[in-house]
Scaffold this motif. Sequence first.
Motif, short mmCIF file in Angstrom:
data_model
loop_
_atom_site.label_atom_id
_atom_site.label_comp_id
_atom_site.label_asym_id
_atom_site.label_seq_id
_atom_site.Cartn_x
_atom_site.Cartn_y
_atom_site.Cartn_z
N ASP A 295 2.63 11.77 -2.15
CA ASP A 295 3.60 10.87 -2.98
C ASP A 295 3.33 9.55 -2.61
O ASP A 295 3.56 8.45 -3.55
CB ASP A 295 5.15 11.08 -2.47
N ASP A 296 2.85 8.96 -1.56
CA ASP A 296 2.48 7.66 -1.03
C ASP A 296 1.41 7.21 -2.12
O ASP A 296 1.21 6.12 -2.58
CB ASP A 296 2.24 7.38 0.26
N PHE A 297 0.45 8.03 -2.42
CA PHE A 297 -0.56 7.77 -3.28
C PHE A 297 -0.25 7.61 -4.54
O PHE A 297 -0.68 6.66 -5.30
CB PHE A 297 -1.76 8.97 -2.89
N GLU A 298 0.46 8.44 -5.03
CA GLU A 298 1.11 8.33 -6.58
C GLU A 298 1.93 7.26 -6.76
O GLU A 298 1.82 6.45 -7.56
CB GLU A 298 2.02 9.69 -6.46
N ARG A 299 2.76 6.73 -5.57
CA ARG A 299 3.61 5.38 -5.65
C ARG A 299 2.73 4.37 -5.69
O ARG A 299 2.84 3.53 -6.72
CB ARG A 299 4.62 5.65 -4.36
N ILE A 300 1.84 4.25 -4.89
CA ILE A 300 0.84 3.09 -4.73
C ILE A 300 -0.02 2.84 -6.18
O ILE A 300 -0.28 1.90 -6.59
CB ILE A 300 0.16 3.04 -3.35
N SER A 301 -0.42 4.25 -6.61
CA SER A 301 -1.36 3.96 -7.91
C SER A 301 -0.65 3.27 -8.98
O SER A 301 -1.40 2.72 -9.90
CB SER A 301 -1.96 5.50 -8.08
N THR A 302 0.69 3.49 -8.99
CA THR A 302 1.36 2.83 -10.28
C THR A 302 1.36 1.40 -10.33
O THR A 302 1.40 0.87 -11.31
CB THR A 302 2.80 3.13 -10.29
N ARG A 303 0.91 0.65 -9.07
CA ARG A 303 0.96 -0.81 -9.09
C ARG A 303 -0.44 -1.41 -8.88
O ARG A 303 -0.59 -2.75 -8.76
CB ARG A 303 1.96 -1.35 -7.94
N VAL A 304 -1.30 -0.67 -8.62
CA VAL A 304 -2.83 -1.18 -8.62
C VAL A 304 -3.79 -0.70 -9.69
O VAL A 304 -3.89 0.50 -9.90
CB VAL A 304 -3.44 -0.61 -7.27
N PRO A 305 -3.96 -1.85 -10.50
CA PRO A 305 -5.25 -1.61 -11.41
C PRO A 305 -6.51 -1.44 -10.78
O PRO A 305 -6.65 -1.75 -9.73
CB PRO A 305 -5.04 -2.93 -12.37
N PRO A 369 -10.01 -10.04 -11.58
CA PRO A 369 -8.70 -10.81 -11.27
C PRO A 369 -7.66 -9.49 -11.37
O PRO A 369 -7.85 -8.90 -12.54
CB PRO A 369 -8.64 -12.18 -11.88
N LEU A 370 -6.44 -9.74 -10.84
CA LEU A 370 -5.42 -9.05 -11.20
C LEU A 370 -4.75 -9.07 -12.73
O LEU A 370 -4.42 -7.99 -13.23
CB LEU A 370 -4.17 -9.41 -10.24
N ASP A 371 -4.99 -10.27 -13.32
CA ASP A 371 -4.61 -10.45 -14.40
C ASP A 371 -5.46 -10.06 -15.69
O ASP A 371 -5.32 -10.18 -17.01
CB ASP A 371 -3.86 -11.84 -14.99
N ARG A 372 -6.90 -9.76 -15.25
CA ARG A 372 -7.84 -9.01 -16.16
C ARG A 372 -8.52 -8.04 -15.45
O ARG A 372 -9.93 -8.05 -15.38
CB ARG A 372 -8.85 -10.31 -16.58
N PRO A 373 -7.93 -6.86 -15.13
CA PRO A 373 -8.66 -5.82 -14.58
C PRO A 373 -9.61 -5.19 -15.56
O PRO A 373 -9.54 -5.29 -16.61
CB PRO A 373 -7.47 -5.03 -14.12
N LEU A 374 -10.29 -4.30 -14.71
CA LEU A 374 -11.28 -3.55 -15.33
C LEU A 374 -10.61 -2.42 -16.25
O LEU A 374 -11.00 -2.21 -17.34
CB LEU A 374 -12.43 -2.72 -14.51
N SER A 375 -9.38 -2.07 -15.79
CA SER A 375 -8.72 -0.93 -16.48
C SER A 375 -7.15 -1.22 -15.98
O SER A 375 -7.03 -1.15 -14.82
CB SER A 375 -9.08 0.30 -16.25
N GLN A 376 -6.35 -1.03 -16.84
CA GLN A 376 -4.87 -1.20 -16.35
C GLN A 376 -4.44 0.14 -15.94
O GLN A 376 -3.44 0.45 -15.32
CB GLN A 376 -4.02 -1.82 -17.77
N GLY A 377 -5.16 1.03 -16.37
CA GLY A 377 -4.86 2.37 -16.08
C GLY A 377 -4.93 2.78 -14.87
O GLY A 377 -5.49 2.06 -13.98
#
Length: 562
Positions: A295-305, A369-377
């Motif tokens: 669940d920690d991986f799932e949680r953190i994955s939602t906020r990191v592009p 950069p965070l505002d132009r990630p390779l993928s937002q997914g």
Amino acid sequence: MNGTNGGGIYRNLTSYGDPEFSRFLRRAFLSAAGYDPQDLGRPIVGIADTSSDFNPCHRDMPPLREAVKRGVLQAGGLPFVFPTCSLHEILVSPTTMLYRNLLAMETEEMIRAHPMDAVVLLGGCDKTVPAQLMAAASAGIPALSVVTGPMRCGEWKGERLGACTDCRRLWAAHRAGKLDEAELAEVERQLCPTGGTCMVMGTASTMACLTEALGMMLPYGATAPSGSGDRLRQGVQSGRRAVELALQRLNPTQFLTPAAFENAITVLMAISGSTNAIIHLIAVARRAGVTLSLDDFERISTRVPLLVDCKPAGAGYMEDLYKAGGVPALLKVLEPLLDRSALCATGKTLGEQLSAVAPPESWQSTIRPLDRPLSQGRSLVVLRGNLAKKGAVLKLSAASPGLLQHRGPAVVFESPEDASRRIDDPALGITPEHVLVLRNAGPVGAGMPEAGSLPIPRYLAEQGVKDMVRISDARMSGTAFGTVVLHCAPEAARGGGLALVTDGDLIQLDVPRRRVDLLVSDQERAERKARFVPPPLPERGWQRLHCEHVLQADQGSDLDFL
Ligand code: FES
């Protein structure tokens, strides 16, 4: 800390019932090796050496080892090299994962058994680094990780090549009849052109980046190419720093904190690293007394592009990441998402360390950069359902969007061997809609090989089919791609949901709902469960011990008593 106060060469005395006699014998035997009292009064730094003729990824380890020794001597310590077993992904049968815990156990025990005040852990290939981190977390003396570093890229017909994403891509092209034997032979000579670890963001590169993020490696230690001057300088600096760590008595558990693991998982998502790292991080955290769950991986994955353009999720290679500023530059970009209070191997907090790091330069495009990630997914998702009550993972960045909601009939393979025997048999009548199920490939069933990304049946590959839904209790190489559900827990050999599937059953993958389910009634599944007979355990040796005690993938697959 020296030979007169119980540290140094007098640590961990051999037991003769007479400590003075034990010290006397140590001096006597070490004088035979040319050491005098001035040597023996220094802090001892052990250097765990995993070089082996069976490990081409560690080919450049001997000069790296000498560099570490030089650093230790310069800082006033005394280096002692000791060998441990070495695990190379491609040369160990049936899979290195079966032996990760053996290497961890051996390394921990050798650290405990010998007189050393700190240890430098020389690793590189996939399982060596997590095994050494697990050992370090348990052994309770200062430890620093140094990796051999990634290979440089090869080239074929004007195209850069790297192990092993391109190995898989070109092998698939060969299976589909698009690459003949002669071309394959040419490619074979270019995929691994230098010493070092696989130069895509596979498990070795991922674990190196995460080790740096965890604070168990000096800055820039993850990406310097194997055999380069930078790599050797890393070795020298790490040798010097290991002496300081010994004097400061900074133990791994002071670095391996909840904050450090949060930071490491954040990096894992930003690099779209190997799914294997999930198992390894949970295992290391468990050793360090930190609770980490899927669940920690799932949680953190939602906020990191996805920020790093590296194969298999991107197009670049580790040498691009190295030139772009390596992990420190990435951490600088990720700084708003990180816990800056985490202590690092330098003795500084991450925040202090990053204050001296410049953002990635504008000429490079590997670290976005965070505002132009390779993928937002998101990089990966954790799935649950009646096929994986305790969880499974899917690398979203490697999957086909069109297959993320899929329902299809199962084709069941009883083992990796069964799959390789039958998967190309046209009599199975496999269509692109089928779901390929591989079972008995989990930690108990088979040592958890990287067999989860089953090949597309040859006759479908020849028609241009590139991806299908595959589900297993196995792992997948960090260099692989496809819509592949991995690490199903509990595994089939322990009576998990995969054990209950029969050919033709409908399976539903629903990634938006985070579900993976067998669509048969509860009653039918209960009846099948009642008939389940677990496969026999190996008769003897390490494999027997492993099978009796290994934990499931969601718990890191360490042995339950470690
Ligand atoms: Fe050693 Fe890939 S085979 S890192």
